[in-house]
Design an enzyme around this catalytic site. Structure first.
Site, PDB file in Angstrom:
ATOM      1  N   PRO A 149     -74.838  54.600  36.622  1.00  9.74           N
ATOM      2  CA  PRO A 149     -74.055  53.381  36.855  1.00  9.74           C
ATOM      3  C   PRO A 149     -73.533  53.331  38.293  1.00  9.74           C
ATOM      4  CG  PRO A 149     -72.653  55.005  35.852  1.00  9.74           C
ATOM      5  CD  PRO A 149     -73.986  55.668  36.078  1.00  9.74           C
ATOM      6  N   LYS A 174     -82.976  56.488  38.959  1.00  4.24           N
ATOM      7  CA  LYS A 174     -82.682  55.124  39.434  1.00  4.24           C
ATOM      8  C   LYS A 174     -81.177  54.989  39.653  1.00  4.24           C
ATOM      9  CE  LYS A 174     -81.896  51.095  37.304  1.00  4.24           C
ATOM     10  NZ  LYS A 174     -80.866  50.549  38.212  1.00  4.24           N
ATOM     11  N   GLY A 207     -81.967  46.939  36.304  1.00  3.00           N
ATOM     12  CA  GLY A 207     -82.263  47.424  34.952  1.00  3.00           C
ATOM     13  C   GLY A 207     -83.654  46.994  34.521  1.00  3.00           C
ATOM     14  N   GLY A 227     -73.922  54.602  31.410  1.00  2.00           N
ATOM     15  CA  GLY A 227     -73.702  53.170  31.620  1.00  2.00           C
ATOM     16  C   GLY A 227     -73.068  52.575  30.378  1.00  2.00           C
ATOM     17  N   GLU A 250     -74.321  58.689  28.012  1.00  2.00           N
ATOM     18  CA  GLU A 250     -72.885  58.736  28.326  1.00  2.00           C
ATOM     19  C   GLU A 250     -72.452  57.286  28.475  1.00  2.00           C
ATOM     20  OE1 GLU A 250     -70.992  61.287  28.408  1.00  2.00           O
ATOM     21  OE2 GLU A 250     -72.488  62.887  28.456  1.00  2.00           O
ATOM     22  N   CYS A 284     -65.085  55.116  32.821  1.00  2.00           N
ATOM     23  CA  CYS A 284     -65.415  55.106  31.395  1.00  2.00           C
ATOM     24  C   CYS A 284     -64.325  55.746  30.551  1.00  2.00           C
ATOM     25  CB  CYS A 284     -66.717  55.852  31.184  1.00  2.00           C
ATOM     26  SG  CYS A 284     -66.699  57.489  31.928  1.00  2.00           S
ATOM     27  N   TYR A 333     -65.379  41.193  37.935  1.00  2.00           N
ATOM     28  CA  TYR A 333     -64.191  40.380  38.207  1.00  2.00           C
ATOM     29  C   TYR A 333     -64.066  39.260  37.154  1.00  2.00           C
ATOM     30  CZ  TYR A 333     -61.323  37.344  41.326  1.00  2.00           C
ATOM     31  OH  TYR A 333     -60.368  36.555  41.897  1.00  2.00           O
ATOM     32  N   GLU A 382     -63.956  47.554  25.684  1.00  2.00           N
ATOM     33  CA  GLU A 382     -63.785  48.162  27.005  1.00  2.00           C
ATOM     34  C   GLU A 382     -63.661  47.024  28.029  1.00  2.00           C
ATOM     35  OE1 GLU A 382     -67.226  50.071  28.895  1.00  2.00           O
ATOM     36  OE2 GLU A 382     -65.922  51.749  29.355  1.00  2.00           O
TER      37      GLU A 382
HETATM   38  P1  NAD Z   1     -74.872  49.103  32.875  1.00  2.00           P
HETATM   39  O1  NAD Z   1     -75.203  49.572  31.510  1.00  2.00           O
HETATM   40  O2  NAD Z   1     -74.853  47.665  33.156  1.00  2.00           O
HETATM   41  O3  NAD Z   1     -75.886  49.724  33.933  1.00  2.00           O
HETATM   42  C1  NAD Z   1     -76.084  51.117  34.035  1.00  2.00           C
HETATM   43  C2  NAD Z   1     -77.449  51.376  34.624  1.00  2.00           C
HETATM   44  O4  NAD Z   1     -78.434  50.937  33.695  1.00  2.00           O
HETATM   45  C3  NAD Z   1     -77.720  50.642  35.930  1.00  2.00           C
HETATM   46  O5  NAD Z   1     -78.454  51.487  36.778  1.00  2.00           O
HETATM   47  C4  NAD Z   1     -78.580  49.466  35.468  1.00  2.00           C
HETATM   48  O6  NAD Z   1     -79.450  48.981  36.458  1.00  2.00           O
HETATM   49  C5  NAD Z   1     -79.372  50.094  34.339  1.00  2.00           C
HETATM   50  N1  NAD Z   1     -79.897  49.159  33.342  1.00  2.00           N
HETATM   51  C6  NAD Z   1     -79.421  47.931  32.983  1.00  2.00           C
HETATM   52  N2  NAD Z   1     -80.187  47.396  32.020  1.00  2.00           N
HETATM   53  C7  NAD Z   1     -81.180  48.274  31.759  1.00  2.00           C
HETATM   54  C8  NAD Z   1     -82.287  48.298  30.859  1.00  2.00           C
HETATM   55  N3  NAD Z   1     -82.533  47.288  30.019  1.00  2.00           N
HETATM   56  N4  NAD Z   1     -83.091  49.382  30.851  1.00  2.00           N
HETATM   57  C9  NAD Z   1     -82.855  50.422  31.677  1.00  2.00           C
HETATM   58  N5  NAD Z   1     -81.839  50.463  32.562  1.00  2.00           N
HETATM   59  C10 NAD Z   1     -80.996  49.406  32.597  1.00  2.00           C
HETATM   60  O7  NAD Z   1     -73.480  49.793  33.219  1.00  2.00           O
HETATM   61  P2  NAD Z   1     -72.656  49.670  34.572  1.00  2.00           P
HETATM   62  O8  NAD Z   1     -72.047  48.306  34.601  1.00  2.00           O
HETATM   63  O9  NAD Z   1     -73.468  50.121  35.723  1.00  2.00           O
HETATM   64  O10 NAD Z   1     -71.520  50.764  34.356  1.00  2.00           O
HETATM   65  C11 NAD Z   1     -70.387  50.514  33.606  1.00  2.00           C
HETATM   66  C12 NAD Z   1     -70.513  51.155  32.246  1.00  2.00           C
HETATM   67  O11 NAD Z   1     -70.845  52.526  32.373  1.00  2.00           O
HETATM   68  C13 NAD Z   1     -69.212  51.119  31.490  1.00  2.00           C
HETATM   69  O12 NAD Z   1     -69.444  50.766  30.152  1.00  2.00           O
HETATM   70  C14 NAD Z   1     -68.716  52.559  31.571  1.00  2.00           C
HETATM   71  O13 NAD Z   1     -67.873  52.931  30.539  1.00  2.00           O
HETATM   72  C15 NAD Z   1     -69.994  53.323  31.574  1.00  2.00           C
HETATM   73  N6  NAD Z   1     -69.814  54.644  32.176  1.00  2.00           N
HETATM   74  C16 NAD Z   1     -69.832  55.722  31.355  1.00  2.00           C
HETATM   75  C17 NAD Z   1     -69.623  56.988  31.870  1.00  2.00           C
HETATM   76  C18 NAD Z   1     -69.623  58.214  30.971  1.00  2.00           C
HETATM   77  O14 NAD Z   1     -69.750  59.300  31.482  1.00  2.00           O
HETATM   78  N7  NAD Z   1     -69.500  58.065  29.678  1.00  2.00           N
HETATM   79  C19 NAD Z   1     -69.416  57.148  33.246  1.00  2.00           C
HETATM   80  C20 NAD Z   1     -69.414  56.025  34.058  1.00  2.00           C
HETATM   81  C21 NAD Z   1     -69.616  54.761  33.503  1.00  2.00           C
END
Ligand code: NAD
Length: 479
Positions: A149, A174, A207, A227, A250, A284, A333, A382
């Site tokens: 993320p 990625k 993604g 993510g 995660e 997160c 935002y 969240e």
């Molecule tokens: P996101 O799920 O939108 O994106 C995460 C990653 O997944 C990005 O690199 C994105 O390009 C990719 N992605 C998006 N759609 C995809 C698909 N269909 N197939 C494969 N990859 C895809 O999350 P974000 O907005 O980048 O991050 C915020 C989220 O991450 C929050 O929910 C947060 O809680 C979580 N997070 C969790 C942890 C943990 O350790 N548990 C740590 C940091 C963030």
């Protein structure tokens, strides 16, 4: 306009433009202005990266573990020199203030931790059947993938590459489309120290198609994702529909913090403020729900309001002394503002903030909502912003039930001076990590980190992470 930063893909030890020639823009959330473009990896770039990782696998996995450790330690030393630059780029792309930044240095520490543990991967033996000498061995998967993320890119990268490369895998990673630049500094460091080509390939991309192509790739045997829960589900489906690759997830959180009347209230309030304001609430594990015992509710609310107000002063993320930056982009935002609109619609008791800040950039006021109903989306979902729900509780049984009453289970904490109670409650909380008189973002590098329920599957950090990047094999020798 030439970009003032590396903007290409890193495949097979060299920087390349995307095969399609496509680029996308990166924005500074403090100004809302574009800062340049980076190349966008497509499916054919993922294929090229997987092929490079496949070619590198045999020689990398057959190095002595101590030699792989040396490479990772060399990389960590080089990255240490680049901490200020990576910190600057993360501030520029996602608004994380350079002041007191902890996640980039922690990323270097994580890499060193796993490098030093590389030779520490072993199996078991069994002599229980006299006709057999049995043993287990742990071996790398081969080519593996990682999707990270935007909120702490360098730390997320280290948590993936550390254990995966230490155990002999080669990787395609990625970065997030919102904050790819610090990962490209890592790529430059790999090139500078002559890291074996193809062992780590770093792609900028969205993604779809890039992340999806990794999740579906038949040549990738394990994938670690950090993510949102919704993307985590899509990744598991893609993995299942392709080669059933092993997936660790995660995901998101809605972490409860329980404050008993005998707790050190000042400490609890200051920890609560630090937790919800870290990365402007975009962590997160942020403690976003506080349950305080009724008898101390008024005192605690005053204390936490003062702490949030003090620590929540916003400014330019690049300026020394700024404690809180903007939200990472217009998507985050708008999402947070929608939650704040809902709070108004539901007539929730907003005791602090509750709106955008009146300045350029994606800044939102630190917000406290007092006694929201447990069923409200603000309590269940969240928000990923500086929004804290503070509720009161009457007894232990009631608070445990409410603390556990979400689909998440990443982190929970309890503040009390009664050790017996703390241990009893630690056992009852449904979370991958429980803090007693500490809360997030406190973690321990040598202990597992991960979520229960819809917060994830599998563990990072500690020896569990090393094990999770290896396949287990039983070898039976007839006697
Ligand atoms: P996101 O799920 O939108 O994106 C995460 C990653 O997944 C990005 O690199 C994105 O390009 C990719 N992605 C998006 N759609 C995809 C698909 N269909 N197939 C494969 N990859 C895809 O999350 P974000 O907005 O980048 O991050 C915020 C989220 O991450 C929050 O929910 C947060 O809680 C979580 N997070 C969790 C942890 C943990 O350790 N548990 C740590 C940091 C963030």
């Amino acid at each position: 306009m030439a970009a003032a930063f590396e903007n290409r893909l890193f495949i097979d030890g060299e920087f390349r433009e995307a095969r399609s020639g496509k680029t996308f823009e990166i924005f500074n959330p403090a100004t809302t202005k574009s800062i340049g473009v980076v190349y966008e990896a497509g499916v054919e770039d993922v294929d090229a990266a997987v092929a490079a990782a496949g070619k590198a696998f045999e020689s990398w996995s057959e190095l002595r573990a101590a030699e792989r450790a040396q490479w990772l330690l060399r990389l960590a030393t080089k990255l240490e020199e680049e901490i200020p630059e990576m910190t600057r780029l993360e501030a520029l792309t996602m608004g994380k203030p350079v002041h007191n930044e902890f996640s980039v240095p922690m990323g270097v520490e994580v890499l060193r931790y796993f490098a030093n543990r590389a030779p520490d991967v072993q199996g078991e033996t069994s002599l229980n059947d006299p006709s057999l000498f049995g043993m287990t061995i742990r071996q790398p998967y081969g080519v593996v993938g990682a999707i990270i993320p935007w909120n702490t890119p360098m730390l997320m990268l280290s948590m993936k590459i550390g254990p995966a490369l230490a155990t002999g895998n080669t990787m395609v990673l990625k970065s997030s489309e919102k904050s790819p630049l610090s990962c490209l500094v890592v790529a430059r460091c790999l090139a500078d120290i002559g890291f074996p080509p193809g062992v780590l390939n770093i792609l900028n991309g969205f993604g779809r198609p890039c992340g999806e192509a990794i999740a579906k790739h038949m040549g990738i045997r394990k994938l670690a994702f950090t993510g949102s829960t919704i993307t985590g589900k899509a990744i598991k489906i893609a993995a299942a529909q392709s080669n059933l690759k092993n997936v660790t997830l995660e995901l998101g959180g809605k972490s409860p913090m329980i404050v008993f009347e005998d707790a050190d209230l000042a400490r609890a309030a200051s920890d609560a403020a630090a937790s919800i304001l870290a990365i402007s609430g975009q962590a997160c594990m942020a403690s976003s729900r506080i349950y305080v015992e009724e008898s101390k509710a008024v005192t605690f609310l005053k204390l936490v309001t003062a702490e949030v107000t003090k620590a929540g002063v916003s400014g330019d993320p690049l300026a020394e002394g700024t404690c809180r930056g903007p939200q990472a982009d217009h998507v985050q935002y708008d999402r947070i503002l929608n939650f704040l609109d809902l709070a108004k619609e539901e007539k929730l008791h907003v005791t602090l903030g509750g709106a955008r800040e009146n300045k350029i950039g994606y800044y939102i006021q630190p917000t406290i909502i007092y006694e929201p109903p447990e069923t409200s989306k603000l309590v269940q979902d969240e928000i990923f912003g500086p929004v804290l729900c503070v509720s009161t509780f009457a007894n232990e049984r009631d608070v445990i039930q409410r603390a556990n009453n979400t689909e998440y289970g990443l982190y929970a904490s309890v503040y009390t001076n009664d050790l017996k109670r703390a241990l009893k409650i630690s056992k009852k909380l449904q979370a991958g990590t429980v803090g007693v008189n500490v809360t997030s973002p406190t973690v321990s590098l040598d202990l597992p980190f991960g979520g229960w329920k819809q917060s994830g599957e599998g563990r990072e950090l500690g020896k569990h992470a090393l094990e999770s990047w290896t396949e287990l094999k039983t070898v039976l020798i007839g006697m």
